[in-house]
Design a protein around this motif. Structure first.
Motif, short mmCIF file in Angstrom:
data_model
loop_
_atom_site.label_atom_id
_atom_site.label_comp_id
_atom_site.label_asym_id
_atom_site.label_seq_id
_atom_site.Cartn_x
_atom_site.Cartn_y
_atom_site.Cartn_z
N GLY A 137 0.83 -1.19 0.00
CA GLY A 137 0.00 0.00 0.00
C GLY A 137 0.87 1.25 0.00
O GLY A 137 1.95 1.27 0.61
N LEU A 138 0.40 2.27 -0.70
CA LEU A 138 1.16 3.51 -0.79
C LEU A 138 0.37 4.68 -0.22
O LEU A 138 -0.79 4.89 -0.56
N LEU A 139 1.02 5.41 0.66
CA LEU A 139 0.54 6.70 1.12
C LEU A 139 1.41 7.78 0.48
O LEU A 139 2.63 7.70 0.54
N VAL A 140 0.80 8.75 -0.13
CA VAL A 140 1.53 9.92 -0.63
C VAL A 140 1.13 11.11 0.24
O VAL A 140 -0.06 11.44 0.35
N LEU A 141 2.10 11.72 0.87
CA LEU A 141 1.89 12.85 1.76
C LEU A 141 2.47 14.10 1.11
O LEU A 141 3.67 14.17 0.85
N LEU A 142 1.62 15.08 0.84
CA LEU A 142 2.02 16.32 0.18
C LEU A 142 1.77 17.48 1.15
O LEU A 142 0.62 17.78 1.47
N SER A 143 2.84 18.11 1.59
CA SER A 143 2.77 19.02 2.74
C SER A 143 2.90 20.49 2.37
O SER A 143 3.54 20.85 1.38
N GLU A 144 2.33 21.29 3.20
CA GLU A 144 2.50 22.75 3.15
C GLU A 144 3.72 23.17 3.97
O GLU A 144 4.20 22.44 4.83
N MET A 145 4.24 24.33 3.69
CA MET A 145 5.17 25.07 4.56
C MET A 145 6.41 24.26 4.97
O MET A 145 6.85 24.34 6.11
N GLU A 146 7.00 23.53 4.02
CA GLU A 146 8.30 22.94 4.33
C GLU A 146 9.38 24.01 4.39
O GLU A 146 10.27 23.97 5.22
N GLU A 147 9.28 24.98 3.48
CA GLU A 147 10.30 26.02 3.38
C GLU A 147 10.17 27.05 4.50
O GLU A 147 9.06 27.45 4.85
#
Length: 290
Positions: free
Chosen positions: A119-129
């Motif tokens: 199973g794959l979870l893709v986590l796309l995040s805000e405010m890394e920078e």
């Protein structure tokens, strides 16, 4: 279309979108349109500007692949509606941090329903920078009020804990400045060096096992370390689940140069290399023994 070409297409598309820190939702329509075409893909929005995509697996295990949605705003209030992007025979150029990571993990997610992968979870995040907060908070939502670097990864990690959707491991795909203009791919595998946490024996064991598996597939990976969301995932997921639930967190990163500037360049061969590595790893991933 080959996996590499599909990945490069996604990078080109997302690089042109001005999804600057705190305005990550500008990328959401593109990502959601892509995800809705993947059979069985479940989509969750976390705290408005973070996205979690899940595709069930055809082999045991659950692996999280992560990338950050935000770009540093190098353009100011008079910036273009579409950011510049250029592809040559050997490189891609534009706002590559972190559209390269987005392209790599989304192109793999598209493959997942037809592959014998976990199973794959893709986590796309805000405010890394954190650059925008330090240098030009006036360009950010609400003048930067209430924003912190890494808040998106923290929100996503806590969401996984609350929903009991814990992965076997987390692999963050970002870009690294460590090669100073030369090609190369790096592996970061010691979040505690920056987070000042003490890994449990189980986390140390799992992290070493994941590192060894990746190095067996690509012995030329450069072992380095730097700051990005992989630190947050490693810290939160391990501190807040206890020593009996260790979750290795590492980062895989192709070379970028210049770094945190306009017209960043990444070698196509490095992208192809990481795609091949992750494709091979997903085909053999097994949960780590406790």
């Amino acid at each position: 279309m080959s996996l590499t070409e599909r990945c490069l297409q996604i990078i080109a598309d997302t690089a042109r979108i001005p999804s600057f820190s705190s305005f990550e939702e500008r990328l959401h329509p593109y990502v959601l349109a892509l995800a809705e075409q993947i059979p069985g893909c479940e989509i969750t929005t976390v705290a408005q500007r973070n996205l979690l995509l899940y595709v069930p697996g055809q082999r045991p295990g659950l692996l999280a692949l992560t990338a950050h949605l935000d770009k540093i705003d190098h353009f100011g209030p008079d910036g273009p509606a579409e950011l510049p992007f250029l592809r040559t025979k050997t490189e891609i150029q534009g706002q590559m941090d972190n559209t390269v990571g987005i392209g790599i993990i989304l192109s793999l997610l598209e493959q997942a329903p037809n592959r014998a992968w976990p199973g794959l979870l893709v986590l796309l995040s805000e405010m890394e920078e954190g650059t925008g907060l330090r240098e030009h908070p006036e360009r950010m939502r609400n003048g930067g009020a209430g924003l912190t670097s890494g808040m998106g990864a923290e929100r996503l990690a806590r969401h996984l804990i609350e929903e009991a959707q814990l992965p076997d491991a987390v692999i963050t795909v970002d870009t690294t400045p460590l090669f100073r203009g030369k090609p190369g791919c790096a592996l970061y595998a010691g979040h505690w060096e920056f987070t000042k946490t003490v890994p449990s024996p189980l986390e140390t064991q799992g992290t070493q096992s994941l590192t060894d598996r990746l190095l067996a597939l690509d012995p030329e990976l450069y072992l380095g370390n730097n700051t990005n969301d992989y630190l947050t995932y490693g810290k939160v997921l391990n501190e807040e689940t206890g020593p009996e639930t260790a979750i290795p967190s590492v980062a895989l990163e192709p070379a970028i140069f210049p770094y945190h500037q306009r017209n960043e360049r990444v070698y196509i061969a490095d992208i192809e290399r990481l795609l091949a590595l992750l494709e091979a790893y997903l085909s053999q991933h097994e949960p780590f023994a406790s």
